[in-house]
Write an enzyme that holds these catalytic residues in place. Structure first.
Site, PDB file in Angstrom:
ATOM      1  N   ASP A  69     -14.165   3.250   9.251  1.00  0.00           N
ATOM      2  CA  ASP A  69     -15.373   3.815   7.839  1.00  0.00           C
ATOM      3  C   ASP A  69     -14.391   3.063   7.228  1.00  0.00           C
ATOM      4  O   ASP A  69     -14.400   3.738   6.578  1.00  0.00           O
ATOM      5  CB  ASP A  69     -14.877   4.901   7.914  1.00  0.00           C
ATOM      6  CG  ASP A  69     -15.438   5.781   6.955  1.00  0.00           C
ATOM      7  OD1 ASP A  69     -16.966   5.212   7.041  1.00  0.00           O
ATOM      8  OD2 ASP A  69     -14.645   7.538   6.941  1.00  0.00           O
ATOM      9  N   GLY A  83      -9.246  16.363   4.093  1.00  0.00           N
ATOM     10  CA  GLY A  83      -8.359  17.056   3.252  1.00  0.00           C
ATOM     11  C   GLY A  83      -8.263  16.680   1.791  1.00  0.00           C
ATOM     12  O   GLY A  83      -8.706  15.766   1.198  1.00  0.00           O
ATOM     13  N   GLY A 125     -12.960  13.592   3.632  1.00  0.00           N
ATOM     14  CA  GLY A 125     -13.426  14.139   4.507  1.00  0.00           C
ATOM     15  C   GLY A 125     -12.401  15.365   5.316  1.00  0.00           C
ATOM     16  O   GLY A 125     -12.405  16.064   6.070  1.00  0.00           O
ATOM     17  N   VAL A 144      -5.862  15.109  -1.187  1.00  0.00           N
ATOM     18  CA  VAL A 144      -5.152  14.519  -1.716  1.00  0.00           C
ATOM     19  C   VAL A 144      -4.274  14.451  -2.612  1.00  0.00           C
ATOM     20  O   VAL A 144      -4.846  14.763  -3.862  1.00  0.00           O
ATOM     21  CB  VAL A 144      -5.495  12.803  -1.204  1.00  0.00           C
ATOM     22  CG1 VAL A 144      -4.581  11.600  -1.540  1.00  0.00           C
ATOM     23  CG2 VAL A 144      -6.370  12.719  -0.579  1.00  0.00           C
ATOM     24  N   GLY A 179      -7.892  13.367  -5.285  1.00  0.00           N
ATOM     25  CA  GLY A 179      -8.957  13.241  -4.360  1.00  0.00           C
ATOM     26  C   GLY A 179      -9.219  14.221  -3.302  1.00  0.00           C
ATOM     27  O   GLY A 179      -8.657  14.976  -2.610  1.00  0.00           O
TER      28      GLY A 179
HETATM   29  N1  ATP Z   1      -1.784   6.656  -1.083  1.00  0.00           N
HETATM   30  C1  ATP Z   1      -2.964   6.895  -1.726  1.00  0.00           C
HETATM   31  N2  ATP Z   1      -2.777   6.073  -3.645  1.00  0.00           N
HETATM   32  C2  ATP Z   1      -3.355   7.094  -4.275  1.00  0.00           C
HETATM   33  N3  ATP Z   1      -4.425   7.377  -4.211  1.00  0.00           N
HETATM   34  C3  ATP Z   1      -4.739   8.245  -2.989  1.00  0.00           C
HETATM   35  C4  ATP Z   1      -4.169   7.704  -2.420  1.00  0.00           C
HETATM   36  N4  ATP Z   1      -4.397   7.975  -0.896  1.00  0.00           N
HETATM   37  C5  ATP Z   1      -6.075   9.050  -1.284  1.00  0.00           C
HETATM   38  N5  ATP Z   1      -5.697   8.499  -2.433  1.00  0.00           N
HETATM   39  C6  ATP Z   1      -7.391   9.454  -3.152  1.00  0.00           C
HETATM   40  O1  ATP Z   1      -7.698  10.422  -2.956  1.00  0.00           O
HETATM   41  C7  ATP Z   1      -8.843   9.896  -2.823  1.00  0.00           C
HETATM   42  C8  ATP Z   1      -9.899  10.861  -1.252  1.00  0.00           C
HETATM   43  O2  ATP Z   1      -8.434   9.875  -0.066  1.00  0.00           O
HETATM   44  P1  ATP Z   1      -9.398  10.465   0.882  1.00  0.00           P
HETATM   45  O3  ATP Z   1      -8.377   9.331   1.972  1.00  0.00           O
HETATM   46  O4  ATP Z   1      -8.602  11.517   1.279  1.00  0.00           O
HETATM   47  O5  ATP Z   1     -10.449  10.399   1.113  1.00  0.00           O
HETATM   48  P2  ATP Z   1     -11.603   9.035   1.250  1.00  0.00           P
HETATM   49  O6  ATP Z   1     -11.582   7.903   1.508  1.00  0.00           O
HETATM   50  O7  ATP Z   1     -12.717   9.378  -0.627  1.00  0.00           O
HETATM   51  O8  ATP Z   1     -13.231   9.725   1.510  1.00  0.00           O
HETATM   52  P3  ATP Z   1     -13.116  10.178   4.042  1.00  0.00           P
HETATM   53  O9  ATP Z   1     -12.085  10.734   3.761  1.00  0.00           O
HETATM   54  O10 ATP Z   1     -14.798  10.145   4.149  1.00  0.00           O
HETATM   55  O11 ATP Z   1     -12.229   8.521   4.327  1.00  0.00           O
HETATM   56  C9  ATP Z   1      -9.346   8.162  -2.672  1.00  0.00           C
HETATM   57  O12 ATP Z   1     -10.590   8.388  -3.229  1.00  0.00           O
HETATM   58  C10 ATP Z   1      -8.223   8.306  -3.945  1.00  0.00           C
HETATM   59  O13 ATP Z   1      -9.043   8.481  -4.781  1.00  0.00           O
END
Ligand code: ATP
Length: 417
Positions: A225, A112, A110, A114, A107
């Site tokens: 957040d 970058g 905000g 993942v 995914g």
């Molecule tokens: N540790 C993890 N294990 C599995 N999937 C993950 C993990 N961290 C993030 N993801 C996946 O990547 C997506 C993006 O995560 P990220 O934390 O970067 O952004 P977000 O939470 O969607 O948005 P924001 O940056 O606005 O908080 C998540 O919604 C999730 O599906």
């Protein structure tokens, strides 16, 4: 002569008598002493034994406490040094993520993209590759690393390490297999997987994770957040709060802050934070309230709504039809008592008056004990879309999820498509 003898006898016998009496008295004393010493033995010895035992146990407790403190100190030292030892080599991460290939993309948030990765020892990881223009400086990056390295709770995502190489800034987390809560709650198909029992457990887990951040961790941490996409679900569907990039470190008595840079998602942001940049643990409590209502209703509190979710729930509460909030797929099987209590808690957390919002400790108590009487909620902020427009606020909804890399692992039921 006879008289003299008699006189002598008379004079000797009182002496003898005296001696005899004295002996008798002494014998009496001796017996008494013997008796009382027996008494002393009977009373004093057990007392002494008890006192000695008490002292011994106190000494043992003191020792074990000191030992524990010692272990803690060692642990602290370990933790501090482990921040350095948590450093990953860029090549290791590149190999683990197959050169950050698209098929491993989990995914985008905000800050970058993942990616999913697998280390050579077989351990699954999630790698957050921070985009260079994310606005997150080196200090914020280190802040997140230090925070997460210290935090350990079953409802928080663990940090395995980090990588700083050239322009690359990477965070390596534990891989949480069932993606984020929003991908279930707001998905027309997957939502059916979350029955009420699961949702209730998820609400409880998030509350405990937040309580840990607010009160139990050594440094008070405000999440700032909290939203459905920041709650990840593990293989057993336990919630884990993720992404502390915007969290700030607080010493315990420094609980309030003011910032000119508002970081958060507007649907979840407390009015005092959205409008004045003021944040406290009660800003997280507000977001938690919104999240609880979303989990119950399956409705997203976004800007497309005519009426925001809190106002909608409040209106239904006032009209005595709060239960209508519940998502239709849940209506067949749910606990009326639990749902009502959760709506009540959601509304208490979402009150406009910061002081009236409960602490997370109270929320956890309210969820765990029905003997706790809940106060009546007061109105939520006038947060309707009209007011948002009036204030010129737009909903920040960055974050996309790609599911190609993570097929949900569901514990005992599969999603019917
Ligand atoms: N540790 C993890 N294990 C599995 N999937 C993950 C993990 N961290 C993030 N993801 C996946 O990547 C997506 C993006 O995560 P990220 O934390 O970067 O952004 P977000 O939470 O969607 O948005 P924001 O940056 O606005 O908080 C998540 O919604 C999730 O599906």
């Amino acid at each position: 002569m006879l008289c003299l003898t008699k006189l002598c006898r008379r004079s000797v016998s009182p002496v003898n008598n005296l001696i005899r009496r004295k002996r008798i008295t002494e014998l009496g004393y001796a017996r008494q002493r013997k008796k009382s010493s027996k008494k002393i033995v009977i009373i004093v010895v057990p007392t002494v034994i008890v006192v000695v035992l008490l002292l011994l146990s106190m000494i043992t407790i003191c020792f074990s406490l000191r030992k524990k403190k010692g272990i803690d100190t060692v642990k602290n030292v370990d933790e501090i040094s482990s921040v350095e030892s948590l450093q990953f080599n860029f090549d290791t991460v590149r190999v683990a993520t197959e050169d950050f290939c698209d098929s491993n993309k989990l995914g985008e948030g905000g800050f970058g993209l993942v990616y999913k990765g697998k280390l050579s020892d077989g351990k699954d990881i999630a790698v957050k590759r921070l985009s260079r223009n994310s606005g997150q400086g080196i200090e914020e990056f280190k802040n997140e690393v230090l925070l997460l390295a210290k935090l350990q709770h079953r409802n928080l995502v663990r940090l395995f390490g980090f990588c700083l190489e050239g322009d690359e800034k990477l965070l390596i987390y534990e891989f949480v297999p069932n993606a984020s809560l929003d991908q279930f709650v707001f998905d027309p198909i997957k939502r059916s997987y979350l029955d009420w029992e699961r949702r209730y457990k998820i609400i409880g887990g998030i509350a405990r994770g937040l309580l840990y951040l607010h009160e139990d961790s050594r440094d008070r941490i405000i999440r700032r957040d909290l939203k459905a996409s920041n709650i990840l679900l593990d293989a057993q569907m336990n919630p884990k709060i993720s992404d502390f990039g915007v969290a700030r470190l607080f010493v315990v008595d420094q609980t309030q802050g003011n910032t000119s840079r508002v970081v958060g998602t507007y649907g979840y942001m407390s009015p005092e934070y959205a409008m004045h940049g003021q944040f406290s643990v009660k800003s997280d409590v507000f977001s938690f309230g919104v999240l609880v209502l979303e989990i119950i209703s399956g409705q997203k509190n976004n800007s497309e709504r005519v009426e925001d979710l809190l106002s909608y729930a409040w209106r239904q509460w006032e009209e005595g039809i709060a239960l209508e909030l519940i998502e239709p797929t849940l209506r067949e099987c749910y606990s009326r008592k639990e749902v009502m209590r959760c709506i009540h808690i959601g509304l208490l957390c979402g009150q406009e008056d910061v002081v009236r919002r409960p602490t997370m400790a109270s929320v956890v108590l309210m969820l765990n004990s029905y003997s706790v009487t809940l106060p009546l909620p007061t109105a939520p902020p006038l947060f309707a879309s009209s007011r948002r427009k009036e204030l010129g606020l737009t909903t920040v909804e960055h974050g996309t999820n790609t599911t190609n890399a993570s097929q949900p692992i569901l514990p005992d039921r599969s999603i019917s498509s």
